[in-house]
Design a protein around this motif. Structure first.
Motif, PDB file in Angstrom:
ATOM      1  N   ASP A   1      23.333  13.291   1.170  1.00 18.68           N
ATOM      2  CA  ASP A   1      23.967  14.579   0.904  1.00 18.68           C
ATOM      3  C   ASP A   1      25.442  14.600   1.301  1.00 18.68           C
ATOM      4  OD1 ASP A   1      23.206  14.528   3.642  1.00 18.68           O
ATOM      5  OD2 ASP A   1      23.221  16.714   3.726  1.00 18.68           O
ATOM      6  N   GLN A   2      25.919  13.586   2.028  1.00 19.59           N
ATOM      7  CA  GLN A   2      27.319  13.480   2.433  1.00 19.59           C
ATOM      8  C   GLN A   2      28.092  12.474   1.571  1.00 19.59           C
ATOM      9  OE1 GLN A   2      26.508  12.134   6.386  1.00 19.59           O
ATOM     10  NE2 GLN A   2      26.677  14.193   7.261  1.00 19.59           N
ATOM     11  N   LEU A   3      27.410  11.755   0.720  1.00 21.13           N
ATOM     12  CA  LEU A   3      28.032  10.724  -0.103  1.00 21.13           C
ATOM     13  C   LEU A   3      28.988  11.357  -1.109  1.00 21.13           C
ATOM     14  CD1 LEU A   3      27.890   7.613  -0.718  1.00 21.13           C
ATOM     15  CD2 LEU A   3      26.224   8.206  -2.477  1.00 21.13           C
ATOM     16  N   PRO A   4      30.229  10.859  -1.204  1.00 21.36           N
ATOM     17  CA  PRO A   4      31.151  11.392  -2.212  1.00 21.36           C
ATOM     18  C   PRO A   4      30.605  11.167  -3.625  1.00 21.36           C
ATOM     19  CG  PRO A   4      32.325  10.022  -0.615  1.00 21.36           C
ATOM     20  CD  PRO A   4      30.858   9.838  -0.361  1.00 21.36           C
ATOM     21  N   LEU A   5      30.947  12.065  -4.531  1.00 16.36           N
ATOM     22  CA  LEU A   5      30.504  11.939  -5.911  1.00 16.36           C
ATOM     23  C   LEU A   5      31.018  10.640  -6.525  1.00 16.36           C
ATOM     24  CD1 LEU A   5      31.031  15.565  -7.264  1.00 16.36           C
ATOM     25  CD2 LEU A   5      28.934  14.518  -6.410  1.00 16.36           C
ATOM     26  N   ARG A   6      30.189  10.060  -7.381  1.00  6.95           N
ATOM     27  CA  ARG A   6      30.497   8.822  -8.120  1.00  6.95           C
ATOM     28  C   ARG A   6      30.718   7.608  -7.234  1.00  6.95           C
ATOM     29  NH1 ARG A   6      29.031   9.687 -13.339  1.00  6.95           N
ATOM     30  NH2 ARG A   6      29.661  11.765 -13.932  1.00  6.95           N
ATOM     31  N   GLN A   7      30.227   7.664  -5.992  1.00  3.51           N
ATOM     32  CA  GLN A   7      30.313   6.524  -5.079  1.00  3.51           C
ATOM     33  C   GLN A   7      28.950   5.853  -5.038  1.00  3.51           C
ATOM     34  OE1 GLN A   7      32.725   4.989  -2.853  1.00  3.51           O
ATOM     35  NE2 GLN A   7      31.018   3.569  -2.849  1.00  3.51           N
ATOM     36  N   PRO A   8      28.803   4.669  -5.639  1.00  3.06           N
ATOM     37  CA  PRO A   8      27.513   3.986  -5.564  1.00  3.06           C
ATOM     38  C   PRO A   8      27.183   3.603  -4.125  1.00  3.06           C
ATOM     39  CG  PRO A   8      29.145   2.626  -6.697  1.00  3.06           C
ATOM     40  CD  PRO A   8      29.803   3.915  -6.358  1.00  3.06           C
ATOM     41  N   ALA A   9      25.905   3.639  -3.809  1.00  2.97           N
ATOM     42  CA  ALA A   9      25.455   3.314  -2.457  1.00  2.97           C
ATOM     43  C   ALA A   9      24.066   2.693  -2.522  1.00  2.97           C
ATOM     44  CB  ALA A   9      25.438   4.571  -1.593  1.00  2.97           C
ATOM     45  N   SER A  10      23.731   2.007  -1.463  1.00  3.80           N
ATOM     46  CA  SER A  10      22.404   1.415  -1.327  1.00  3.80           C
ATOM     47  C   SER A  10      21.632   2.204  -0.278  1.00  3.80           C
ATOM     48  CB  SER A  10      22.551  -0.045  -0.887  1.00  3.80           C
ATOM     49  OG  SER A  10      21.292  -0.615  -0.661  1.00  3.80           O
ATOM     50  N   VAL A  11      20.377   2.489  -0.547  1.00  4.49           N
ATOM     51  CA  VAL A  11      19.541   3.221   0.408  1.00  4.49           C
ATOM     52  C   VAL A  11      19.192   2.280   1.562  1.00  4.49           C
ATOM     53  CG1 VAL A  11      17.343   4.403   0.780  1.00  4.49           C
ATOM     54  CG2 VAL A  11      18.600   4.735  -1.361  1.00  4.49           C
ATOM     55  N   ASP A  12      19.627   2.642   2.764  1.00  7.10           N
ATOM     56  CA  ASP A  12      19.317   1.851   3.960  1.00  7.10           C
ATOM     57  C   ASP A  12      17.974   2.243   4.545  1.00  7.10           C
ATOM     58  OD1 ASP A  12      21.434   0.090   4.077  1.00  7.10           O
ATOM     59  OD2 ASP A  12      22.598   1.311   5.475  1.00  7.10           O
ATOM     60  N   SER A  13      17.745   3.554   4.660  1.00  4.50           N
ATOM     61  CA  SER A  13      16.482   4.006   5.246  1.00  4.50           C
ATOM     62  C   SER A  13      16.186   5.426   4.786  1.00  4.50           C
ATOM     63  CB  SER A  13      16.543   3.960   6.778  1.00  4.50           C
ATOM     64  OG  SER A  13      17.505   4.872   7.256  1.00  4.50           O
ATOM     65  N   ILE A  14      14.927   5.791   4.917  1.00  6.32           N
ATOM     66  CA  ILE A  14      14.480   7.145   4.585  1.00  6.32           C
ATOM     67  C   ILE A  14      13.671   7.649   5.773  1.00  6.32           C
ATOM     68  CG2 ILE A  14      13.126   8.572   3.006  1.00  6.32           C
ATOM     69  CD1 ILE A  14      13.635   6.321   0.885  1.00  6.32           C
ATOM     70  N   HIS A  15      14.023   8.819   6.260  1.00  9.73           N
ATOM     71  CA  HIS A  15      13.310   9.400   7.403  1.00  9.73           C
ATOM     72  C   HIS A  15      12.087  10.147   6.873  1.00  9.73           C
ATOM     73  CE1 HIS A  15      12.678  12.109  10.894  1.00  9.73           C
ATOM     74  NE2 HIS A  15      12.856  10.954  11.502  1.00  9.73           N
ATOM     75  N   TRP A  16      11.040   9.374   6.601  1.00  5.90           N
ATOM     76  CA  TRP A  16       9.820   9.932   5.995  1.00  5.90           C
ATOM     77  C   TRP A  16       9.190  11.061   6.804  1.00  5.90           C
ATOM     78  CZ3 TRP A  16       9.732   8.866   1.163  1.00  5.90           C
ATOM     79  CH2 TRP A  16      10.153   7.624   0.675  1.00  5.90           C
ATOM     80  N   PRO A  17       9.214  11.032   8.166  1.00  5.90           N
ATOM     81  CA  PRO A  17       8.585  12.130   8.919  1.00  5.90           C
ATOM     82  C   PRO A  17       9.212  13.504   8.669  1.00  5.90           C
ATOM     83  CG  PRO A  17       8.918  10.231  10.344  1.00  5.90           C
ATOM     84  CD  PRO A  17       9.636   9.941   9.060  1.00  5.90           C
ATOM     85  N   SER A  18      10.465  13.549   8.206  1.00  5.82           N
ATOM     86  CA  SER A  18      11.099  14.843   7.951  1.00  5.82           C
ATOM     87  C   SER A  18      10.672  15.434   6.605  1.00  5.82           C
ATOM     88  CB  SER A  18      12.621  14.715   8.005  1.00  5.82           C
ATOM     89  OG  SER A  18      13.093  13.921   6.936  1.00  5.82           O
ATOM     90  N   LEU A  19       9.916  14.668   5.826  1.00  6.24           N
ATOM     91  CA  LEU A  19       9.439  15.114   4.520  1.00  6.24           C
ATOM     92  C   LEU A  19       7.933  15.321   4.560  1.00  6.24           C
ATOM     93  CD1 LEU A  19      11.357  12.444   2.420  1.00  6.24           C
ATOM     94  CD2 LEU A  19      12.055  14.819   2.793  1.00  6.24           C
ATOM     95  N   SER A  20       7.455  16.276   3.782  1.00  4.25           N
ATOM     96  CA  SER A  20       6.004  16.455   3.683  1.00  4.25           C
ATOM     97  C   SER A  20       5.429  15.281   2.896  1.00  4.25           C
ATOM     98  CB  SER A  20       5.666  17.776   2.985  1.00  4.25           C
ATOM     99  OG  SER A  20       5.949  17.687   1.598  1.00  4.25           O
TER     100      SER A  20
END
Length: 91
Positions: free
Chosen positions: A4-23
């Motif tokens: 949610d902080q990534l600038p628009l049109r900036q490609p990035a690689s997903v490092d991690s996902i905090h699964w416990p914060s999601l249902s």
């Protein structure tokens, strides 16, 4: 950095996902959309008033709308634009 902080049109690689914060349902939905560690993502548009609504993201070859709460659970590492090949995103 969070998605949610990534600038628009900036490609990035997903490092991690905090699964416990999601249902369980939210986590399953992200997995079904192809969101997982190592995937290339790109924020394309911030919706809503003052850009505080959902985020349109490219995940591989798909474009998906994601709630900010979900994007905040995803940690990304920005990629260098010059080394980014759109064919990598399709993989």
């Amino acid at each position: 950095m969070r998605l949610d902080q990534l600038p628009l049109r900036q490609p990035a690689s997903v490092d991690s996902i905090h699964w416990p914060s999601l249902s369980d349902v939210e986590g399953q939905r992200l997995r079904e959309l192809g969101v997982s560690e190592g995937v290339t993502v790109e924020a394309l548009h911030h919706g809503g008033l003052f850009g505080r609504g959902p985020i349109a993201c490219r995940v591989g070859r798909m474009i998906v709308a994601m709630r900010r709460l979900h994007a905040a659970a995803i940690t990304v590492r920005p990629l260098d634009h010059s080394n980014f090949d759109r064919s990598e995103a399709a993989a």
